[in-house]
Design a protein around this motif. Structure first.
Motif: not given
Length: 87
Positions: A47-76
């Motif tokens: 579970c600790g290893v899974l915790w580490l993997i999920v934390t890395v994935d969460l960091a990558m998702v947040l990084r892509h979201i914060h990079q803007g519409p190139h990675y997360q385009p909206g309806p416009d």
């Protein structure tokens, strides 16, 4: 309209991945703590290893979201243009 290029121009559902990562993080933390208290070190480590993997994935998702519409385009944002050549 479907262009046939969806596999190469697909957009990731980052908000869904964010909430799934948060859900997995909560369960990994609870699992690590519960197995550690229960005296199951093998499962606690798993579970600790899974915790580490999920934390890395969460960091990558947040990084892509914060990079803007190139990675997360909206309806416009218009859809990607289909490729000019086919293989």
């Amino acid at each position: 309209m479907r262009t046939g290029s969806e596999p190469s121009t697909a957009r990731s559902a980052l908000r869904a991945r964010l909430w799934l990562s948060v859900w997995g993080l909560v369960w990994a933390i609870v699992g690590t703590a519960a197995f550690a208290v229960a005296g199951r070190p093998g499962w606690a480590i798993a579970c600790g290893v899974l915790w580490l993997i999920v934390t890395v994935d969460l960091a990558m998702v947040l990084r892509h979201i914060h990079q803007g519409p190139h990675y997360q385009p909206g309806p416009d944002i218009p859809p990607y243009r289909p490729p000019e050549h086919r293989l």
